[in-house]
Design a protein around this motif. Structure first.
Motif, PDB file in Angstrom:
ATOM      1  N   VAL A 202       0.853  -1.196   0.000  1.00 53.71           N
ATOM      2  CA  VAL A 202       0.000   0.000   0.000  1.00 53.71           C
ATOM      3  C   VAL A 202       0.887   1.244   0.000  1.00 53.71           C
ATOM      4  O   VAL A 202       2.074   1.204   0.357  1.00 53.71           O
ATOM      5  CB  VAL A 202      -0.932   0.034   1.235  1.00 53.71           C
ATOM      6  CG1 VAL A 202      -1.832  -1.191   1.270  1.00 53.71           C
ATOM      7  CG2 VAL A 202      -0.122   0.134   2.538  1.00 53.71           C
ATOM      8  N   GLY A 206      -2.197   4.672   2.560  1.00 55.13           N
ATOM      9  CA  GLY A 206      -3.075   3.528   2.758  1.00 55.13           C
ATOM     10  C   GLY A 206      -3.835   3.072   1.536  1.00 55.13           C
ATOM     11  O   GLY A 206      -4.797   2.307   1.657  1.00 55.13           O
ATOM     12  N   ARG A 207      -3.427   3.482   0.347  1.00 56.80           N
ATOM     13  CA  ARG A 207      -4.118   3.045  -0.866  1.00 56.80           C
ATOM     14  C   ARG A 207      -3.490   1.745  -1.362  1.00 56.80           C
ATOM     15  O   ARG A 207      -2.287   1.683  -1.589  1.00 56.80           O
ATOM     16  CB  ARG A 207      -4.035   4.104  -1.962  1.00 56.80           C
ATOM     17  CG  ARG A 207      -4.753   3.708  -3.262  1.00 56.80           C
ATOM     18  CD  ARG A 207      -4.786   4.869  -4.238  1.00 56.80           C
ATOM     19  NE  ARG A 207      -3.451   5.309  -4.620  1.00 56.80           N
ATOM     20  CZ  ARG A 207      -2.729   4.752  -5.602  1.00 56.80           C
ATOM     21  NH1 ARG A 207      -3.232   3.718  -6.279  1.00 56.80           N
ATOM     22  NH2 ARG A 207      -1.535   5.210  -5.900  1.00 56.80           N
ATOM     23  N   ARG A 226     -15.320  -5.226   6.719  1.00 56.19           N
ATOM     24  CA  ARG A 226     -14.468  -4.034   6.734  1.00 56.19           C
ATOM     25  C   ARG A 226     -13.497  -4.012   5.544  1.00 56.19           C
ATOM     26  O   ARG A 226     -12.999  -2.959   5.173  1.00 56.19           O
ATOM     27  CB  ARG A 226     -13.679  -3.964   8.038  1.00 56.19           C
ATOM     28  CG  ARG A 226     -14.546  -3.777   9.282  1.00 56.19           C
ATOM     29  CD  ARG A 226     -13.678  -3.759  10.534  1.00 56.19           C
ATOM     30  NE  ARG A 226     -14.440  -3.501  11.734  1.00 56.19           N
ATOM     31  CZ  ARG A 226     -15.021  -4.441  12.476  1.00 56.19           C
ATOM     32  NH1 ARG A 226     -14.916  -5.708  12.103  1.00 56.19           N
ATOM     33  NH2 ARG A 226     -15.703  -4.138  13.557  1.00 56.19           N
ATOM     34  N   TRP A 227     -13.208  -5.177   4.996  1.00 57.70           N
ATOM     35  CA  TRP A 227     -12.343  -5.249   3.820  1.00 57.70           C
ATOM     36  C   TRP A 227     -13.206  -5.092   2.584  1.00 57.70           C
ATOM     37  O   TRP A 227     -14.028  -5.946   2.276  1.00 57.70           O
ATOM     38  CB  TRP A 227     -11.574  -6.562   3.785  1.00 57.70           C
ATOM     39  CG  TRP A 227     -10.845  -6.780   2.483  1.00 57.70           C
ATOM     40  CD1 TRP A 227     -11.158  -7.678   1.513  1.00 57.70           C
ATOM     41  CD2 TRP A 227      -9.702  -6.072   1.997  1.00 57.70           C
ATOM     42  NE1 TRP A 227     -10.280  -7.591   0.458  1.00 57.70           N
ATOM     43  CE2 TRP A 227      -9.370  -6.598   0.729  1.00 57.70           C
ATOM     44  CE3 TRP A 227      -8.924  -5.038   2.526  1.00 57.70           C
ATOM     45  CZ2 TRP A 227      -8.298  -6.145  -0.018  1.00 57.70           C
ATOM     46  CZ3 TRP A 227      -7.858  -4.569   1.774  1.00 57.70           C
ATOM     47  CH2 TRP A 227      -7.548  -5.116   0.530  1.00 57.70           C
ATOM     48  N   ARG A 228     -13.041  -4.001   1.859  1.00 61.03           N
ATOM     49  CA  ARG A 228     -13.898  -3.688   0.705  1.00 61.03           C
ATOM     50  C   ARG A 228     -13.240  -4.025  -0.628  1.00 61.03           C
ATOM     51  O   ARG A 228     -13.665  -3.565  -1.674  1.00 61.03           O
ATOM     52  CB  ARG A 228     -14.263  -2.196   0.725  1.00 61.03           C
ATOM     53  CG  ARG A 228     -14.945  -1.730   1.994  1.00 61.03           C
ATOM     54  CD  ARG A 228     -16.281  -2.411   2.223  1.00 61.03           C
ATOM     55  NE  ARG A 228     -16.956  -1.950   3.414  1.00 61.03           N
ATOM     56  CZ  ARG A 228     -17.791  -0.926   3.471  1.00 61.03           C
ATOM     57  NH1 ARG A 228     -18.049  -0.230   2.368  1.00 61.03           N
ATOM     58  NH2 ARG A 228     -18.378  -0.583   4.598  1.00 61.03           N
ATOM     59  N   CYS A 230      -9.582  -4.489  -3.127  1.00 64.31           N
ATOM     60  CA  CYS A 230      -8.398  -3.690  -3.441  1.00 64.31           C
ATOM     61  C   CYS A 230      -8.755  -2.271  -3.879  1.00 64.31           C
ATOM     62  O   CYS A 230      -7.956  -1.350  -3.749  1.00 64.31           O
ATOM     63  CB  CYS A 230      -7.587  -4.385  -4.531  1.00 64.31           C
ATOM     64  SG  CYS A 230      -5.879  -3.817  -4.648  1.00 64.31           S
ATOM     65  N   GLY A 232     -11.142  -0.421  -2.533  1.00 64.16           N
ATOM     66  CA  GLY A 232     -11.745   0.336  -1.445  1.00 64.16           C
ATOM     67  C   GLY A 232     -10.717   0.819  -0.437  1.00 64.16           C
ATOM     68  O   GLY A 232      -9.518   0.550  -0.547  1.00 64.16           O
ATOM     69  N   ALA A 233     -11.209   1.543   0.563  1.00 67.23           N
ATOM     70  CA  ALA A 233     -10.328   2.036   1.624  1.00 67.23           C
ATOM     71  C   ALA A 233      -9.921   0.879   2.542  1.00 67.23           C
ATOM     72  O   ALA A 233     -10.674  -0.082   2.731  1.00 67.23           O
ATOM     73  CB  ALA A 233     -11.046   3.112   2.423  1.00 67.23           C
ATOM     74  N   LEU A 234      -8.731   0.984   3.104  1.00 64.65           N
ATOM     75  CA  LEU A 234      -8.283  -0.028   4.050  1.00 64.65           C
ATOM     76  C   LEU A 234      -9.139   0.007   5.307  1.00 64.65           C
ATOM     77  O   LEU A 234      -9.618   1.068   5.713  1.00 64.65           O
ATOM     78  CB  LEU A 234      -6.829   0.235   4.451  1.00 64.65           C
ATOM     79  CG  LEU A 234      -5.712  -0.047   3.457  1.00 64.65           C
ATOM     80  CD1 LEU A 234      -4.369   0.177   4.138  1.00 64.65           C
ATOM     81  CD2 LEU A 234      -5.792  -1.448   2.896  1.00 64.65           C
ATOM     82  N   ALA A 236      -9.849   0.403   9.167  1.00 64.01           N
ATOM     83  CA  ALA A 236      -9.214   1.388  10.046  1.00 64.01           C
ATOM     84  C   ALA A 236      -7.981   0.828  10.754  1.00 64.01           C
ATOM     85  O   ALA A 236      -6.965   1.516  10.897  1.00 64.01           O
ATOM     86  CB  ALA A 236     -10.236   1.896  11.067  1.00 64.01           C
ATOM     87  N   GLN A 239      -5.061   0.896   8.449  1.00 65.40           N
ATOM     88  CA  GLN A 239      -4.596   2.268   8.243  1.00 65.40           C
ATOM     89  C   GLN A 239      -3.718   2.717   9.401  1.00 65.40           C
ATOM     90  O   GLN A 239      -2.683   3.364   9.198  1.00 65.40           O
ATOM     91  CB  GLN A 239      -5.797   3.191   8.073  1.00 65.40           C
ATOM     92  CG  GLN A 239      -6.587   2.952   6.793  1.00 65.40           C
ATOM     93  CD  GLN A 239      -7.584   4.054   6.524  1.00 65.40           C
ATOM     94  OE1 GLN A 239      -7.361   5.198   6.861  1.00 65.40           O
ATOM     95  NE2 GLN A 239      -8.703   3.693   5.901  1.00 65.40           N
TER      96      GLN A 239
END
Length: 369
Positions: A202, A206-207, A226-228, A230, A232-234, A236, A239
């Motif tokens: 990443v 955090g991308r 919470r894992w959306r 590759c 999506g956002a990491l 929390a 991050q």
């Protein structure tokens, strides 16, 4: 087989799980398999807290897993409050206030037709293939809340009955013992099996940039909704791990940022490593992820795949754990002669001659689930 024998069989399976060195949510898959043979439900779920305190949800049905992100959207949450007596997400409140099995009429506060018109139904229940539900808050013998077990049916005409609720209620103490969290230590820690490793790269912000093969599935097991993906956002927690890596005081010799937690899929260890960018390229972070499963849990999965009769499976469990026939007889509540009888049939069924052959057969079996 009579209903009482089905119940006795389920209780024996729960006792076997509870006697393992480490319990907790990692037992939910075999627990649900035991319940499927007793109560006619289509899929199950379990709401609990991970070892690090984060809320987590295990769902058997992939359709229900796929709609979990919608459960946390404000519009859906507002609709849920309008039609349900208590949000499915309010674990601590439910464990504090609710007692015993909760039937459909205990869960829904509006008529079924109104429920089916709601955003909550159309965003979560309908695509998750849920029409009827029954839930059971689980507590330890001293009253400590553990989690909430959910059973679902797709057919709205097949309501759960009072008899089925009574059976589930009778199983509650055994379910709580099997799912009560325990520490991974001693022999169980020593024989924990590495069941997956992955690598995620990443940016410092955090991308996600790149995932090694198999990492996507590991991250989904570790972080659930919470894992959306590759794109999506990491989550929390990831991050924060990356942010710690790029703090000004991180220098050579300083321990790398790491996080460890356990959930229904195993024990996860994540470690962040600094990647210096080449000329003209920004620095990045590599996140190494390892999944381990306690030996006792893995053993139950493998025995489930063998499809043995109940007594043979129970005996195989104790023999594979190193117990003598006398110790196995004590755990099973039978005589040593009965254990000898079941051992002979067990070895014949598996085509082995001794305990070493049993261990080899179990180890070579692909785990169920």
């Amino acid at each position: 087989m009579t209903a009482q024998r089905h119940l006795d069989r389920a209780l024996a399976q729960l006792r076997r799980m509870a006697c393992m060195d480490a319990g907790g949510p990692q037992r939910i898959a075999p627990v649900l398999r035991a319940l499927h043979g007793l109560i006619g439900f289509d899929s199950g779920g379990y709401l609990y807290r991970r070892s690090d305190g984060e809320l987590d949800i295990h769902m058997e049905n992939p359709a229900m897993r796929s709609v979990m992100p919608a459960l946390f959207e404000p519009r859906v949450q507002h609709s849920e409050r309008q039609v349900m007596r208590r949000s499915a997400r309010l674990l601590d409140e439910a464990l504090r206030c609710e007692r015993g099995v909760q039937m459909q009429h205990d869960l829904v506060k509006v008529p079924l037709a109104e429920l089916r018109r709601s955003d909550y139904y159309n965003a979560v229940l309908r695509p998750g293939e849920v029409e009827m539900a029954m839930k059971l808050p689980l507590r330890t013998a001293d009253g400590q809340g553990i989690g909430i077990l959910w059973l679902y049916r797709r057919d709205g005409e097949r309501r759960f009955t009072g008899d089925e609720a009574a059976v589930l209620g009778r199983l509650a103490p055994g379910l709580a013992r099997a799912l009560q969290p325990g520490r991974l230590e001693g022999a169980e820690a020593h024989d924990a099996e590495v069941c997956g490793q992955g690598l995620l790269v990443v940016t410092a912000m955090g991308r996600p940039l790149w995932l090694a093969p198999g990492t996507e599935a590991l991250l989904a097991q570790a972080f659930g909704w919470r894992w959306r993906g590759c794109g999506g956002a990491l989550p929390a927690a990831l991050q924060v791990l990356v942010q710690r890596l790029f703090l000004p005081n991180v220098r050579p010799g300083v321990p790398l940022p790491q996080m460890d937690f356990s959930n229904a899929h195993g024990v996860f260890s994540l470690r962040a490593t600094y990647l210096a960018g080449r000329a003209g390229e920004a620095d990045a972070a590599a996140i190494h992820i390892t999944r381990r499963v306690p030996g006792g849990t893995r053993l139950l999965e493998r025995l489930g795949a063998l499809g043995l009769p109940r007594r043979q499976a129970e005996l195989a469990c104790w023999l594979a754990r190193g117990l003598s026939e006398a110790q196995s007889a004590e755990r099973m509540g039978v005589s040593v002669n009965t254990v000898t009888y079941h051992r002979r049939h067990l070895y014949a069924a598996l085509g082995v001659q001794d305990r070493q052959g049993l261990l080899r057969c179990v180890h070579e079996t692909t785990p169920a689930g």
